[in-house]
Scaffold this motif. Structure first.
Motif, mmCIF file in Angstrom:
data_model
loop_
_atom_site.group_PDB
_atom_site.id
_atom_site.type_symbol
_atom_site.label_atom_id
_atom_site.label_comp_id
_atom_site.label_asym_id
_atom_site.label_seq_id
_atom_site.Cartn_x
_atom_site.Cartn_y
_atom_site.Cartn_z
ATOM 1 N N VAL A 26 -0.970 2.618 -6.772
ATOM 2 C CA VAL A 26 -1.449 1.331 -7.282
ATOM 3 C C VAL A 26 -0.257 0.396 -7.450
ATOM 4 C CG1 VAL A 26 -2.747 0.132 -9.062
ATOM 5 C CG2 VAL A 26 -3.315 2.513 -8.509
ATOM 6 N N ASP A 27 -0.276 -0.700 -6.722
ATOM 7 C CA ASP A 27 0.736 -1.753 -6.727
ATOM 8 C C ASP A 27 2.074 -1.222 -6.197
ATOM 9 O OD1 ASP A 27 -1.031 -3.700 -7.565
ATOM 10 O OD2 ASP A 27 -0.515 -3.527 -9.675
ATOM 11 N N THR A 28 2.474 -1.745 -5.035
ATOM 12 C CA THR A 28 3.587 -1.152 -4.282
ATOM 13 C C THR A 28 4.908 -1.926 -4.386
ATOM 14 O OG1 THR A 28 2.968 -2.293 -2.225
ATOM 15 C CG2 THR A 28 1.975 -0.116 -2.629
ATOM 16 N N MET A 29 5.011 -2.814 -5.365
ATOM 17 C CA MET A 29 6.253 -3.546 -5.648
ATOM 18 C C MET A 29 6.591 -4.529 -4.523
ATOM 19 S SD MET A 29 8.455 -0.592 -7.620
ATOM 20 C CE MET A 29 8.664 0.428 -6.174
ATOM 21 N N THR A 30 7.866 -4.869 -4.398
ATOM 22 C CA THR A 30 8.265 -5.885 -3.421
ATOM 23 C C THR A 30 8.623 -5.255 -2.080
ATOM 24 O OG1 THR A 30 10.675 -5.900 -3.727
ATOM 25 C CG2 THR A 30 9.357 -7.101 -5.369
ATOM 26 N N ALA A 31 8.779 -6.074 -1.077
ATOM 27 C CA ALA A 31 9.111 -5.594 0.268
ATOM 28 C C ALA A 31 10.504 -4.977 0.347
ATOM 29 C CB ALA A 31 9.014 -6.750 1.262
ATOM 30 N N TRP A 32 11.318 -5.148 -0.674
ATOM 31 C CA TRP A 32 12.679 -4.608 -0.697
ATOM 32 C C TRP A 32 12.734 -3.225 -1.361
ATOM 33 C CZ3 TRP A 32 11.199 -9.582 -1.397
ATOM 34 C CH2 TRP A 32 11.715 -10.509 -0.491
ATOM 35 N N GLY A 84 4.261 -5.414 -1.657
ATOM 36 C CA GLY A 84 5.380 -5.458 -0.719
ATOM 37 C C GLY A 84 5.593 -4.224 0.127
ATOM 38 N N CYS A 85 5.204 -3.045 -0.374
ATOM 39 C CA CYS A 85 5.442 -1.809 0.388
ATOM 40 C C CYS A 85 4.161 -1.185 0.925
ATOM 41 C CB CYS A 85 6.195 -0.796 -0.479
ATOM 42 S SG CYS A 85 7.902 -1.274 -0.810
ATOM 43 N N ASN A 86 3.112 -1.969 1.035
ATOM 44 C CA ASN A 86 1.871 -1.441 1.613
ATOM 45 C C ASN A 86 2.092 -0.861 3.007
ATOM 46 O OD1 ASN A 86 0.799 -2.561 -0.709
ATOM 47 N ND2 ASN A 86 -0.845 -3.664 0.328
ATOM 48 N N TYR A 87 3.038 -1.431 3.740
ATOM 49 C CA TYR A 87 3.309 -1.001 5.116
ATOM 50 C C TYR A 87 3.739 0.463 5.211
ATOM 51 C CZ TYR A 87 8.214 -1.356 3.815
ATOM 52 O OH TYR A 87 9.433 -1.185 3.187
ATOM 53 N N LEU A 88 4.181 1.051 4.099
ATOM 54 C CA LEU A 88 4.631 2.440 4.119
ATOM 55 C C LEU A 88 3.490 3.436 4.306
ATOM 56 C CD1 LEU A 88 7.156 2.468 1.119
ATOM 57 C CD2 LEU A 88 7.725 2.571 3.561
ATOM 58 N N PHE A 89 2.249 2.971 4.155
ATOM 59 C CA PHE A 89 1.111 3.880 4.067
ATOM 60 C C PHE A 89 0.047 3.557 5.124
ATOM 61 C CE2 PHE A 89 2.976 3.001 -0.120
ATOM 62 C CZ PHE A 89 3.480 4.260 -0.414
ATOM 63 N N PRO A 90 0.367 3.752 6.409
ATOM 64 C CA PRO A 90 -0.544 3.345 7.474
ATOM 65 C C PRO A 90 -1.803 4.197 7.576
ATOM 66 C CG PRO A 90 1.325 4.514 8.406
ATOM 67 C CD PRO A 90 1.635 4.307 6.953
ATOM 68 N N LYS A 91 -1.825 5.390 6.993
ATOM 69 C CA LYS A 91 -3.020 6.232 7.083
ATOM 70 C C LYS A 91 -4.002 5.985 5.942
ATOM 71 C CE LYS A 91 -1.037 9.894 9.874
ATOM 72 N NZ LYS A 91 -0.823 11.347 10.030
ATOM 73 N N ALA A 92 -3.565 5.234 4.943
ATOM 74 C CA ALA A 92 -4.386 5.026 3.744
ATOM 75 C C ALA A 92 -5.412 3.912 3.949
ATOM 76 C CB ALA A 92 -3.485 4.674 2.562
ATOM 77 N N ILE A 93 -6.458 3.967 3.163
ATOM 78 C CA ILE A 93 -7.350 2.818 2.981
ATOM 79 C C ILE A 93 -6.657 1.879 2.006
ATOM 80 C CG2 ILE A 93 -9.569 2.070 2.022
ATOM 81 C CD1 ILE A 93 -10.677 4.813 2.965
ATOM 82 N N HIS A 94 -6.624 0.586 2.341
ATOM 83 C CA HIS A 94 -5.950 -0.400 1.502
ATOM 84 C C HIS A 94 -6.990 -1.286 0.812
ATOM 85 C CE1 HIS A 94 -1.640 -0.162 3.110
ATOM 86 N NE2 HIS A 94 -2.313 0.836 3.673
ATOM 87 N N ILE A 95 -6.860 -1.381 -0.494
ATOM 88 C CA ILE A 95 -7.690 -2.291 -1.280
ATOM 89 C C ILE A 95 -6.740 -3.269 -1.946
ATOM 90 C CG2 ILE A 95 -9.350 -2.518 -3.165
ATOM 91 C CD1 ILE A 95 -10.125 0.424 -2.659
#
Length: 199
Positions: A41-47, A80-91
């Motif tokens: 839940v909540d993936t912080m910033t892209a850095w 920001g770090c949603n990209y780390l989890f390509p297999k997950a469902i994103h809400i």
């Protein structure tokens, strides 16, 4: 309430927010829900990718093990770090997607992950804010994003108002709903705190 699905809520990083002379320094609280489903839940910033990945690896969890990424709203310090989890469902707020497929869900009703975890609509900070409600052995934990900035805003409402609110009326209503529902709250920019039911 007795459930068969046992979950642990783990704060990977406590969020913060502080004013500087010319700007605001902030990052969100990042939470792992670990159990039958693995949820960030909540993936912080892209850095923050390297430190988030390491934190999961320290717990023997690979990014591909994550089933759901839930962002309480769409601000950049929460997605920001949603990209780390390509297999997950994103809400992200009211938007649900996997790869290029978007799923419609009417957030006038709960989004049920299983009998222990659900996503509910809690607008206020933005009009598409959601909160994650988790039944655990220590009680009901609500992960609420910026509905609550931190525990201090229970006594000083200028804290959450200054952070921005698309609807103060809705935010007050949903803050009160969460205070009634939860035993513990994980706010958007602070440490998890226990709800005082005697107030």
């Amino acid at each position: 309430m007795t459930t068969t699905n046992t979950y642990e809520v783990i704060i990977l990083f406590d969020g913060y927010s502080k004013e500087t002379e010319n700007a605001t320094e902030a990052n969100c609280t990042c939470t792992l829900i670990n159990g039958p489903k693995k949820i960030i839940v909540d993936t912080m910033t892209a850095w923050d990718g390297p430190k988030l990945t390491k934190s999961l690896q320290d717990r023997k969890i690979d990014c591909d093990d994550i089933d759901y990424v839930i962002c309480t709203h769409g601000h950049s310090d929460h997605i920001g770090c949603n990209y780390l989890f390509p297999k997950a469902i994103h809400i992200v707020g009211y938007c649900i997607s996997h790869e290029h497929v978007y799923t419609n869900h009417d957030f006038n009703r709960e989004y049920i992950i299983d009998e222990s975890v659900k996503v509910i609509s809690t607008p206020g900070h933005t009009l598409q804010d959601v909160s994650v409600i988790v039944q655990t052995d220590k009680g009901v934990i609500a992960i609420v994003g910026d509905l609550f900035e931190n525990e201090c805003d229970l006594k000083d409402d200028s804290i959450w108002k200054k952070a921005g609110s698309d609807s103060e009326v809705l935010q007050i209503q949903n803050r009160n709903k969460i205070l009634q529902l939860a035993d513990w709250i994980v706010p958007g920019h602070g440490s998890m705190f226990k709800v005082n039911k005697n107030v």
